[in-house]
Design a protein around this motif. Structure first.
Motif, PDB file in Angstrom:
ATOM      1  N   ASP A 179       0.811  -1.216   0.000  1.00  0.00           N
ATOM      2  CA  ASP A 179       0.000   0.000   0.000  1.00  0.00           C
ATOM      3  C   ASP A 179       0.848   1.272   0.000  1.00  0.00           C
ATOM      4  O   ASP A 179       1.532   1.549  -0.969  1.00  0.00           O
ATOM      5  N   ASP A 180       0.821   2.021   1.111  1.00  0.00           N
ATOM      6  CA  ASP A 180       1.480   3.324   1.173  1.00  0.00           C
ATOM      7  C   ASP A 180       2.763   3.281   2.009  1.00  0.00           C
ATOM      8  O   ASP A 180       3.066   4.207   2.766  1.00  0.00           O
ATOM      9  N   ALA A 181       3.539   2.215   1.858  1.00  0.00           N
ATOM     10  CA  ALA A 181       4.754   2.056   2.645  1.00  0.00           C
ATOM     11  C   ALA A 181       5.780   3.148   2.347  1.00  0.00           C
ATOM     12  O   ALA A 181       6.563   3.540   3.211  1.00  0.00           O
ATOM     13  N   VAL A 182       5.768   3.658   1.105  1.00  0.00           N
ATOM     14  CA  VAL A 182       6.666   4.749   0.721  1.00  0.00           C
ATOM     15  C   VAL A 182       5.797   6.000   0.527  1.00  0.00           C
ATOM     16  O   VAL A 182       5.057   6.102  -0.453  1.00  0.00           O
ATOM     17  N   LYS A 183       5.859   6.923   1.452  1.00  0.00           N
ATOM     18  CA  LYS A 183       4.952   8.073   1.470  1.00  0.00           C
ATOM     19  C   LYS A 183       5.079   8.945   0.227  1.00  0.00           C
ATOM     20  O   LYS A 183       4.105   9.557  -0.215  1.00  0.00           O
ATOM     21  N   SER A 184       6.275   9.008  -0.357  1.00  0.00           N
ATOM     22  CA  SER A 184       6.478   9.838  -1.541  1.00  0.00           C
ATOM     23  C   SER A 184       5.940   9.183  -2.815  1.00  0.00           C
ATOM     24  O   SER A 184       5.915   9.820  -3.868  1.00  0.00           O
ATOM     25  N   CYS A 185       5.508   7.934  -2.711  1.00  0.00           N
ATOM     26  CA  CYS A 185       4.951   7.232  -3.875  1.00  0.00           C
ATOM     27  C   CYS A 185       3.840   6.293  -3.398  1.00  0.00           C
ATOM     28  O   CYS A 185       4.015   5.070  -3.356  1.00  0.00           O
ATOM     29  N   PRO A 186       2.680   6.845  -3.036  1.00  0.00           N
ATOM     30  CA  PRO A 186       1.581   6.016  -2.528  1.00  0.00           C
ATOM     31  C   PRO A 186       1.046   5.075  -3.600  1.00  0.00           C
ATOM     32  O   PRO A 186       0.737   5.495  -4.707  1.00  0.00           O
TER      33      PRO A 186
END
Length: 234
Positions: A179-186
Motif C-alpha cells: 500500500d502506502d509504505a513509501v509516502k512519496s509514492c503512494p
C-alpha cells in the motif's frame, strides 16, 4: 463478508512477501501469474512503439460499455476508439482508452502516465532491501485510471501492468511494497473499481545509476499490446 475478508488478507500477505524481497519483476506478484508469465521486461519481447501521436488527440471520457465478451466503449474528444493507441507512443499525461483484461476481469479504462519523477534511496529506508536494490536509482511513476465502461472490478490490481524502460530499452525492476509504505509514492490499489470510479496510483521502479527512463508502458490486454508514454514532457 467472510470471503471478502479472506481475499483482503491474502492480498495484504502477498504484498508484504514481495516487499520483503529484492526489487521483483513487474509480474512477480500478479494474481494472474499464469497469464502474465508471457510478459517480460525484456524489450525484445514487446512490439516496438510507433512515433508519438499528436498532442491534440488526448482521450477524454465519452462513456463506454463492457462485458466479459466485449469491453466496448469509446472515449476521447475526437471520439477515438478503445485500444486505438495500442503499440503507439503518446505524450506523457495524455489519456488513452484501453481494454483491461485479466482472467475473467474485463473492463474499459481511461489510463494515463501522468509523471515520472526521480526518487531517493532515503525514501526507501524503511524497507528491507537486498544489497542490489540499494545500489539502484528509484523512479516514481504516477498513473491515473478511470473506469469508463459498465463493468465493476473487484481487486483489479490496476497498476500491475505498468512498466518502465530506460534509454537503452532495458526494463526497470519493480519494487513492490504494501500500500502506502513509501509516502512519496503512494501505491494503494482500490478494492472495488466500479463505473465512473477514478484512481491515482504511484509505482516504484529501480534503474542502474546513470540510466534515465525513456518510456512508460501499460499492457492492459496482452492480445492488443501496450500503450507507451514518453517518460519526459517535450
Amino acid at each position: 463478508m467472510h470471503n471478502r475478508s479472506i481475499r483482503r488478507t491474502r492480498r495484504t500477505a502477498a504484498a508484504l512477501l514481495c516487499a520483503a524481497g529484492l526489487a521483483l519483476g513487474a509480474t512477480a506478484c500478479n494474481e494472474d501469474t499464469a497469464q502474465d508469465a508471457g510478459s517480460s521486461e525484456s524489450p525484445a519481447k514487446d512490439k516496438k512503439p510507433t512515433a508519438p501521436a499528436s498532442k491534440g488527440s488526448d482521450t477524454g471520457n465519452n462513456g463506454g460499455s463492457g462485458s466479459d465478451q466485449d469491453s466496448g466503449g469509446t472515449g476521447g474528444t475526437d471520439d477515438k476508439a478503445v485500444d486505438a493507441d495500442a503499440n503507439k507512443t503518446i505524450p506523457l499525461g495524455q489519456k488513452s482508452a484501453l481494454t483491461y483484461k485479466r482472467s475473467k476481469k474485463v473492463a474499459t479504462l481511461e489510463v494515463a502516465a501522468q509523471s515520472v519523477a526521480k526518487g531517493s534511496q532515503a525514501d526507501l529506508s524503511g524497507l528491507r532491501l537486498e544489497s542490489e536494490a540499494k545500489s539502484l536509482q528509484p523512479y516514481y511513476v504516477t498513473m491515473t485510471f478511470k473506469n469508463i465502461g459498465d463493468n465493476s472490478l473487484k481487486y483489479p490490481f490496476l497498476n500491475t501492468p505498468t512498466s518502465l524502460r530506460d534509454g537503452k530499452g532495458n526494463g526497470a525492476k519493480t519494487l513492490i511494497t504494501s500500500d502506502d509504505a513509501v509516502k512519496s509514492c503512494p501505491g494503494k490499489d482500490p478494492d472495488d473499481f466500479g463505473p465512473g470510479a477514478n484512481a491515482t496510483i504511484c509505482k516504484i521502479f529501480l534503474l542502474p545509476k546513470g540510466e534515465t527512463p525513456s518510456v512508460v508502458y501499460y499492457t492492459g490486454d496482452f492480445d492488443k499490446g501496450p500503450v507507451y508514454w514518453k517518460a519526459t514532457k517535450d
